[in-house]
Design a protein around this motif. Structure first.
Motif, PDB file in Angstrom:
ATOM      1  N   THR A 454       0.823  -1.213   0.000  1.00  0.00           N
ATOM      2  CA  THR A 454       0.000   0.000   0.000  1.00  0.00           C
ATOM      3  C   THR A 454       0.854   1.258   0.000  1.00  0.00           C
ATOM      4  O   THR A 454       0.499   2.273  -0.601  1.00  0.00           O
ATOM      5  CB  THR A 454      -0.944  -0.011   1.220  1.00  0.00           C
ATOM      6  OG1 THR A 454      -1.787  -1.157   1.146  1.00  0.00           O
ATOM      7  CG2 THR A 454      -1.794   1.233   1.258  1.00  0.00           C
ATOM      8  N   TRP A 455       2.005   1.203   0.688  1.00  0.00           N
ATOM      9  CA  TRP A 455       2.867   2.385   0.757  1.00  0.00           C
ATOM     10  C   TRP A 455       3.457   2.748  -0.607  1.00  0.00           C
ATOM     11  O   TRP A 455       3.878   3.884  -0.814  1.00  0.00           O
ATOM     12  CB  TRP A 455       3.994   2.170   1.771  1.00  0.00           C
ATOM     13  CG  TRP A 455       3.464   2.058   3.166  1.00  0.00           C
ATOM     14  CD1 TRP A 455       3.231   0.918   3.877  1.00  0.00           C
ATOM     15  CD2 TRP A 455       3.059   3.127   4.024  1.00  0.00           C
ATOM     16  NE1 TRP A 455       2.716   1.206   5.115  1.00  0.00           N
ATOM     17  CE2 TRP A 455       2.605   2.550   5.237  1.00  0.00           C
ATOM     18  CE3 TRP A 455       3.047   4.509   3.886  1.00  0.00           C
ATOM     19  CZ2 TRP A 455       2.137   3.324   6.304  1.00  0.00           C
ATOM     20  CZ3 TRP A 455       2.590   5.273   4.947  1.00  0.00           C
ATOM     21  CH2 TRP A 455       2.139   4.684   6.134  1.00  0.00           C
ATOM     22  N   PHE A 456       3.481   1.801  -1.533  1.00  0.00           N
ATOM     23  CA  PHE A 456       3.990   2.077  -2.877  1.00  0.00           C
ATOM     24  C   PHE A 456       3.089   3.098  -3.569  1.00  0.00           C
ATOM     25  O   PHE A 456       3.566   4.101  -4.124  1.00  0.00           O
ATOM     26  CB  PHE A 456       4.067   0.781  -3.691  1.00  0.00           C
ATOM     27  CG  PHE A 456       4.743   0.924  -5.026  1.00  0.00           C
ATOM     28  CD1 PHE A 456       6.086   0.619  -5.181  1.00  0.00           C
ATOM     29  CD2 PHE A 456       4.041   1.348  -6.151  1.00  0.00           C
ATOM     30  CE1 PHE A 456       6.724   0.744  -6.408  1.00  0.00           C
ATOM     31  CE2 PHE A 456       4.658   1.479  -7.386  1.00  0.00           C
ATOM     32  CZ  PHE A 456       6.008   1.176  -7.509  1.00  0.00           C
ATOM     33  N   SER A 457       1.785   2.859  -3.547  1.00  0.00           N
ATOM     34  CA  SER A 457       0.867   3.792  -4.214  1.00  0.00           C
ATOM     35  C   SER A 457       0.730   5.097  -3.446  1.00  0.00           C
ATOM     36  O   SER A 457       0.639   6.174  -4.032  1.00  0.00           O
ATOM     37  CB  SER A 457      -0.505   3.140  -4.409  1.00  0.00           C
ATOM     38  OG  SER A 457      -1.007   2.642  -3.191  1.00  0.00           O
ATOM     39  N   SER A 458       0.743   5.023  -2.099  1.00  0.00           N
ATOM     40  CA  SER A 458       0.610   6.267  -1.332  1.00  0.00           C
ATOM     41  C   SER A 458       1.878   7.110  -1.434  1.00  0.00           C
ATOM     42  O   SER A 458       1.831   8.321  -1.189  1.00  0.00           O
ATOM     43  CB  SER A 458       0.285   5.969   0.133  1.00  0.00           C
ATOM     44  OG  SER A 458       1.283   5.189   0.743  1.00  0.00           O
ATOM     45  N   LEU A 491       7.340   9.335   9.856  1.00  0.00           N
ATOM     46  CA  LEU A 491       8.401  10.063   9.154  1.00  0.00           C
ATOM     47  C   LEU A 491       9.220   9.117   8.300  1.00  0.00           C
ATOM     48  O   LEU A 491       9.528   9.389   7.141  1.00  0.00           O
ATOM     49  CB  LEU A 491       9.297  10.770  10.180  1.00  0.00           C
ATOM     50  CG  LEU A 491      10.611  11.366   9.658  1.00  0.00           C
ATOM     51  CD1 LEU A 491      10.334  12.511   8.696  1.00  0.00           C
ATOM     52  CD2 LEU A 491      11.473  11.860  10.816  1.00  0.00           C
ATOM     53  N   PHE A 492       9.566   7.962   8.849  1.00  0.00           N
ATOM     54  CA  PHE A 492      10.466   7.033   8.171  1.00  0.00           C
ATOM     55  C   PHE A 492       9.771   6.307   7.024  1.00  0.00           C
ATOM     56  O   PHE A 492      10.398   5.965   6.024  1.00  0.00           O
ATOM     57  CB  PHE A 492      10.995   5.995   9.155  1.00  0.00           C
ATOM     58  CG  PHE A 492      11.490   6.585  10.436  1.00  0.00           C
ATOM     59  CD1 PHE A 492      12.259   7.734  10.433  1.00  0.00           C
ATOM     60  CD2 PHE A 492      11.163   6.026  11.643  1.00  0.00           C
ATOM     61  CE1 PHE A 492      12.707   8.289  11.619  1.00  0.00           C
ATOM     62  CE2 PHE A 492      11.608   6.569  12.836  1.00  0.00           C
ATOM     63  CZ  PHE A 492      12.380   7.705  12.819  1.00  0.00           C
ATOM     64  N   PHE A 493       8.494   6.033   7.201  1.00  0.00           N
ATOM     65  CA  PHE A 493       7.836   5.128   6.280  1.00  0.00           C
ATOM     66  C   PHE A 493       7.165   5.839   5.109  1.00  0.00           C
ATOM     67  O   PHE A 493       7.419   5.519   3.957  1.00  0.00           O
ATOM     68  CB  PHE A 493       6.818   4.285   7.051  1.00  0.00           C
ATOM     69  CG  PHE A 493       7.428   3.591   8.227  1.00  0.00           C
ATOM     70  CD1 PHE A 493       8.307   2.538   8.047  1.00  0.00           C
ATOM     71  CD2 PHE A 493       7.165   4.016   9.510  1.00  0.00           C
ATOM     72  CE1 PHE A 493       8.895   1.912   9.121  1.00  0.00           C
ATOM     73  CE2 PHE A 493       7.748   3.390  10.597  1.00  0.00           C
ATOM     74  CZ  PHE A 493       8.617   2.329  10.405  1.00  0.00           C
ATOM     75  N   TRP A 494       6.320   6.802   5.418  1.00  0.00           N
ATOM     76  CA  TRP A 494       5.583   7.460   4.341  1.00  0.00           C
ATOM     77  C   TRP A 494       6.339   8.663   3.799  1.00  0.00           C
ATOM     78  O   TRP A 494       6.474   8.834   2.588  1.00  0.00           O
ATOM     79  CB  TRP A 494       4.205   7.880   4.851  1.00  0.00           C
ATOM     80  CG  TRP A 494       3.314   8.371   3.749  1.00  0.00           C
ATOM     81  CD1 TRP A 494       3.144   7.800   2.518  1.00  0.00           C
ATOM     82  CD2 TRP A 494       2.487   9.538   3.778  1.00  0.00           C
ATOM     83  NE1 TRP A 494       2.245   8.540   1.779  1.00  0.00           N
ATOM     84  CE2 TRP A 494       1.827   9.600   2.531  1.00  0.00           C
ATOM     85  CE3 TRP A 494       2.230  10.510   4.736  1.00  0.00           C
ATOM     86  CZ2 TRP A 494       0.932  10.616   2.234  1.00  0.00           C
ATOM     87  CZ3 TRP A 494       1.325  11.516   4.433  1.00  0.00           C
ATOM     88  CH2 TRP A 494       0.693  11.564   3.189  1.00  0.00           C
TER      89      TRP A 494
END
Length: 866
Positions: A454-458, A491-494
Motif C-alpha cells: 500500500t505504501w507504494f501507491s501512497s 516520518l520514516f515510512f511514508w
C-alpha cells in the motif's frame, strides 16, 4: 445619557448542533473550497495524508486535520489559491481482512471459495457500502477540503500512475525480484512492511543448547536461543573471529542435534562475543541477521516452515505449529542431554502483525524489491540542501538516520485486494515482461499474483492525485505542495517514500517544501491511548457534546511541533465555554450598536486606543506564530486576548463610554473593529462559531472568503497600553482588598479617590464605588501600587469584629507555617542531607507564608475600629 440597546438576530446562546451542519453545507454549495488553477492567485497546497478506507476519525486525525484546516483557511483569507486535496488509501491488508470476515459472516465462505475476480468484486462492493466513513466525519470537523478533487488510491487514474512508475523503475533497474528475509504474517499469509509490524517487549525463554560432543570437550559448542524450533534449519554456528575461546573450532564442523547434518563453525564480525556464550546458531531462512551471515559465508538457506508457520521438516516435528514445535524440540534436546541451561526468563522485542496481532515470522521468500541506494541518496540530499525543511528541526537527524541507512524495500504482498504487480510470465515461464498501462500481454501469459505494498501507491500521492503522469494544470500550479502535515511516527515510512518517488518521477522536484511533524495525542495522564487500557477517546462523542469548534480549539491549544500532547474532556469543556463567551461578547456588541461602517477614528483615547493597540500587536504575534507553526502558543494568545482583554476588560470599560453620547460613537466603531478582527483571527481555528457570528456583525458573506487582518503598526500606542495597565492595577488591587475584607462584589461602597488622573468613572463603575456624600467619613484606606489613594466608608458593610477574628485566625495559621518551614531551613542537618528539590519546596512554602502574613497584616490594618 445612556444609549438604547440595538436589536440582533443572533439567538441568545450558541448551539453547535443547530449551526454546524447547515453552515458546512452552505460552504460547500458556494464552492468556497474549490481550487482554481486558472486564477492568478499564488498557490498554497496541502495533500491530506490519506486515511485508510476502513478507518474512522480518531484524535490523531482530528489534531492533524485541525492544523491543516487552520493553515488552509488562513492562506485562503490571505488571498492564496488554496488546494487542500482529500482522499483515502485502499489499505490492502485491512480491507482484505474485513471483506473475508464479512463474507464468512454473510455467505459462510472463505477467500479461496471465490475466484480472484469474484473476491475483488466483493471487495469493491464492501468498499462502496461500508468504506469511507471517515469522509463524513471530516465534514463534521469542518474541514475545508476540495471535495471536487477527492481521490482514492485505487481510482483508475491513480492506478495508471502506479503502473507507470513501476514500469519506469523496472526499466531503470530499480525494481527487481529476489529471495530475501521478509516479515511474514502466518495468519494473513502475506509479507509485511516494517510499519505494519508492531514490536513489543515480551518475556521469552532463553535455552542454552550444546552442539557437538556431550562431554563438553574441545569439539563441542554451546548456543543460546529463544526460538529452539528454528535449530532444525541451522546451517552453521558463528563466532567472532577474535574470540580466543573458539579459535580451534573455526573451520571445523559439528553435528546438528536431532538431525543427521554436519554444519560448519564460521567466523563473523557480526557476532557479539560478550553476549551469552559468544556463539550463535545461524538459520539463514528464518532470521534477517542470520541471512546476512549466510550470504557472507555462502551458507545454504533451509526453509523449515510453510506459510502458516507449520514445521515441514520430515520427522517427529513435522506438522506442528511453530510454538508447539518449540516445546517439543526442547523436550527432545533435554532427553538427549543437550540442554546446558534450562529455560531462563528473557525479555526481548517480538514483532506482531498490526492488523491481526499474530506473531510475525521472519521468512525467506521470493519477493519484489525497490533498489533504494540512489533514490535514498537523493532523498537525503534534498533535506541537506534545504529544499525540504523538517519541522521541528530536531527531527531532522532521525530522518537522516533512517534514509542514510535505508535498505531495499520489499514492495510485494500476497493479497488480492490492491494494485496487482504489472509483470507477466510466458506460459513456459522462460520470459518475463513488465508492461505499462497502455501495453497488453501476449495471449496465454500470466500476470504475477502479488499486489503492491500500500505504501507504494501512497508514495505517489502528492503528484498522482494531481494527474501525473499526464501534464495537467493542477500539476503545473500546485506541485510541489507547500507543507505536509503528518505524525512523526511515520516520518520514516511514508515521508521518506514520498520523497524517494517524488524526486524520481518529477525530475528532481521535491514533493513538498516543508514537513510539519505532529506528536501523538495521549490521555490526560500522558499515556498512549489503546483499547486495552480503555482510555481511547472518540472525538465524535466530544463533538456531539460540545461542538466541533471546542474539539478543534482544545487540540490546537496543545499542538507544539513534534511534541506529544495530552487531552482531557475538561479542556474541551473549557474550549466550549470560550466559544460561548465569544458568542455572548458579539451579542453584547451588536446590542450596543457595534458597527464596522466608516473609517476607524484616528483620535482614539483611553480604553478604545488601548484595545486597538493591543489588537494590532496580537495580529502581528499571531502571524509570526502561524509562520513558525506554533499552534499552541497561537491558540493560547487568542484565547487570553479574547477572554481576558476583550471580554473581561474592554467590554466592561466600554459600558462607561457607551453611556456617554460624546464617546459612544467611537466606542461602537471600535467594538465593531475589535470583534470583526478577532473573529477573522479565530476563524481558522474555530470556523463554525466565528462564521455564524461574523456575517451578522458585519453584513459580509462569509469569513471563509474574508480578508485576513493586517497589523496597522501605526495604531500601536504604548502610552495607551501603559495607561490602561495602571487602571487595571488600581481595579485589581481594590478588588483584592474588597475580597480580603469579605465584601460582596455587588456591594456599593462610598469612596474617595485621590491621585487618579483619568478614568474615574470607569473605576467607580467596575468597583461599585459611590460618590462620597457631604458627611463622608473614611473608615478604611489603601494606596495602590500606582499611587492612587482609595478611602472607603465600610461602616455597615461588614461585621468588623467577625472579620478581625477571621483574619486573626488566618494570620496565626500563616505564622505557624512560617515558623515550621523557617525552622527546617535553619537546621543544618536538614539542609545538608535533604535533596535540593525538597529544600526548594520548603523555601517556597516559607516565602508564601511570609507573603500571606504581609497581606493579612495589611487587611487588619485597613479594618475600621469596631
Amino acid at each position: 445619557m445612556s444609549t438604547p440597546s440595538q436589536s440582533t438576530s443572533l439567538p441568545s446562546q450558541f448551539t453547535p448542533a443547530e449551526v454546524e451542519g447547515p453552515l458546512y453545507e452552505r460552504w460547500i454549495e458556494r464552492g468556497y473550497f474549490t481550487a482554481d488553477p486558472s486564477s492568478n492567485k499564488p498557490p498554497y497546497t496541502i495533500v491530506i495524508p490519506p486515511p485508510n478506507v476502513t478507518g474512522s476519525l480518531h484524535l490523531g486525525h482530528a489534531l492533524q486535520h485541525s492544523i491543516m484546516d487552520a493553515l488552509c483557511r488562513r492562506k485562503r483569507m490571505q488571498g492564496y489559491d488554496v488546494l487542500w486535496l482529500p482522499g483515502m488509501d485502499h489499505a490492502s491488508i485491512a480491507v482484505q481482512n474485513l471483506v473475508e470476515r464479512h463474507l464468512a459472516e454473510t455467505e459462510g465462505k472463505g477467500r479461496f471459495d471465490y475466484t480472484r475476480e469474484q473476491f475483488i468484486d466483493r471487495a469493491w462492493d464492501w468498499k462502496n457500502e461500508y468504506g469511507g466513513k471517515i469522509l463524513g466525519q471530516m465534514r463534521r470537523l469542518g474541514e475545508g477540503v476540495d471535495w471536487s478533487r477527492e481521490r482514492f488510491t485505487m481510482d483508475s487514474h491513480l492506478s495508471r500512475a502506479v503502473q507507470t512508475i513501476f514500469k519506469r523503475l523496472y526499466d531503470d533497474g530499480l525494481i527487481y525480484r529476489a529471495e530475501r528475509i521478509i516479515n511474514w504474517c502466518p495468519r494473513d499469509l502475506t509479507s509485511l512492511s516494517d510499519i505494519e509490524v508492531d514490536h513489543a517487549d515480551e518475556p521469552g525463554e532463553l535455552v542454552s543448547i550444546r552442539y557437538g560432543s556431550l562431554d563438553g570437550g574441545a569439539n563441542s559448542i554451546v548456543v543460546a536461543t529463544t526460538r529452539a524450533e528454528t535449530m532444525l534449519g541451522d546451517t552453521a554456528v558463528a563466532v567472532h573471529p577474535e574470540d580466543e575461546r573458539y579459535q580451534h573450532l573455526i573451520g571445523t564442523t559439528v553435528p546438528l542435534p536431532l538431525t543427521n547434518r554436519q554444519i560448519p563453525i564460521v567466523a563473523d564480525e557480526h557476532v557479539d562475543p560478550s553476549f551469552g556464550t559468544g556463539a550463535v546458531k545461524v538459520t539463514p531462512a528464518h532470521d534477517p541477521n542470520d541471512f546476512e551471515i549466510g550470504q557472507r559465508h555462502s551458507l545454504p538457506s533451509l526453509t523449515i516452515m510453510d506459510e502458516r508457520a507449520v514445521i515441514t521438516v520430515p520427522g517427529p516435528f513435522e506438522g506442528l505449529d511453530r510454538l508447539e514445535a518449540r516445546s517439543a524440540v526442547v523436550a527432545a534436546l533435554r532427553e538427549e542431554g543437550r540442554i546446558v541451561a534450562e529455560k531462563r526468563p528473557y525479555v526481548h522485542a517480538v514483532g506482531h502483525c498490526s492488523r491481526c496481532d499474530t506473531i510475525v515470522e521472519p521468512r525467506l521468500s521470493l519477493q519484489w524489491w525497490v533498489r533504494v541506494e540512489t533514490l535514498a541518496k537523493a532523498a537525503g540530499d534534498v533535506v541537506r540542501d534545504g529544499r525540504i525543511e523538517i519541522i521541528p528541526e530536531s527531527m531532522t537527524p532521525r530522518y537522516f538516520a533512517w534514509v542514510d541507512g535505508l535498505r531495499d524495500w520489499n514492495i510485494s504482498r500476497q493479497l488480492w485486494w490492491g494494485h496487482r504487480i504489472p509483470v507477466w510470465y510466458s506460459p513456459d515461464g522462460s520470459e518475463t515482461r513488465c508492461l505499462g498501462p497502455d501495453e497488453t500481454a501476449p495471449e496465454g501469459w500470466v500476470q504475477d499474483a502479488d499486489v503492491l505494498d500500500t505504501w507504494f501507491s501512497s508514495a505517489l500521492w502528492p503528484f498522482s492525485t494531481m494527474g501525473w503522469p499526464e501534464d495537467t494544470a493542477d500539476l503545473r500550479k500546485y506541485y510541489p505542495t507547500s507543507v505536509l502535515v503528518t505524525g512523526y511516527d511515520i516520518l520514516f515510512f511514508w515521508v521518506v517514500r514520498m520523497t524517494l518517488f517524488g524526486l524520481y518521477a518529477m525530475e528532481d522536484v521535491q514533493p513538498f517544501d516543508q514537513v510539519l511533524l505532529t506528536g501523538i495525542v495521549r490521555d490526560a495522564h500522558g499515556k498512549k491511548m489503546s483499547k486495552s487500557r480503555g482510555n481511547v477517546v472518540d472525538p465524535l462523542v466530544w463533538m456531539d457534546a460540545y461542538g466541533a469548534d471546542a474539539v478543534r480549539m482544545s487540540l490546537l491549544q496543545g499542538a507544539n511541533p513534534g511534541a506529544d500532547q495530552a487531552v482531557n474532556e475538561e479542556w474541551v469543556v473549557g474550549a466550549r465555554n470560550f466559544c460561548n463567551k465569544l458568542w455572548n461578547a458579539t451579542r453584547f456588541a451588536m446590542l450596543n450598536g457595534a458597527t464596522v461602517a466608516g473609517e476607524l477614528p484616528s483620535d482614539l483615547s483611553g480604553a478604545d486606543a488601548w484595545i486597538i493597540s493591543r489588537l494590532n500587536g496580537v495580529i502581528s504575534e499571531v502571524d509570526d506564530l502561524y509562520e513558525r507553526y506554533e499552534f499552541a502558543k497561537m491558540a493560547d494568545l487568542l484565547y487570553h486576548f479574547a477572554w481576558d482583554e476583550v471580554c473581561d476588560w474592554y467590554l466592561e470599560l466600554s459600558k462607561v463610554t457607551l453611556a456617554d453620547e460624546a464617546t459612544a460613537p467611537a466606542t461602537r466603531r471600535v467594538l465593531g473593529e475589535v470583534l470583526d478582527t478577532l473573529l477573522r483571527l479565530l476563524h481558522p481555528a474555530i470556523p463554525y462559531v466565528t462564521d455564524a457570528l461574523w456575517p451578522t456583525l458585519t453584513g459580509g458573506q462569509s469569513l471563509v472568503i474574508a480578508a485576513w487582518p493586517v497589523s496597522d503598526t501605526g495604531r500601536i500606542d504604548k502610552d495607551a497600553e501603559a495607561e490602561i495597565a495602571d487602571l487595571q492595577a488600581v481595579i485589581n488591587e481594590v478588588r483584592r482588598f474588597r475580597s480580603d475584607q469579605g465584601i460582596r462584589p455587588s456591594q456599593r461602597i462610598p469612596a474617595q479617590l485621590t491621585g487618579l488622573a483619568t478614568h474615574e468613572a470607569a473605576v467607580r463603575t467596575l468597583l461599585r464605588l459611590q460618590e462620597p456624600e457631604a458627611d463622608f467619613a473614611a473608615t478604611a484606606s489603601l494606596t495602590t501600587s500606582t499611587g492612587v489613594v482609595v478611602e472607603l466608608d465600610l461602616s455597615g458593610t461588614i461585621d468588623v469584629a467577625a472579620e478581625r477574628a477571621r483574619l486573626s485566625k488566618d494570620l496565626a495559621a500563616a505564622q505557624k507555617e512560617l515558623v515550621t518551614n523557617a525552622g527546617k531551613l535553619g537546621n543544618e542537618s536538614f539542609t545538608g542531607k535533604a535533596p535540593e528539590d525538597v529544600i526548594a519546596k520548603v523555601r517556597s512554602r516559607a516565602e508564601a507564608a511570609e507573603a500571606e502574613i504581609a497581606r493579612i497584616d495589611a487587611a487588619l490594618a485597613a479594618l475600621p475600629d469596631a
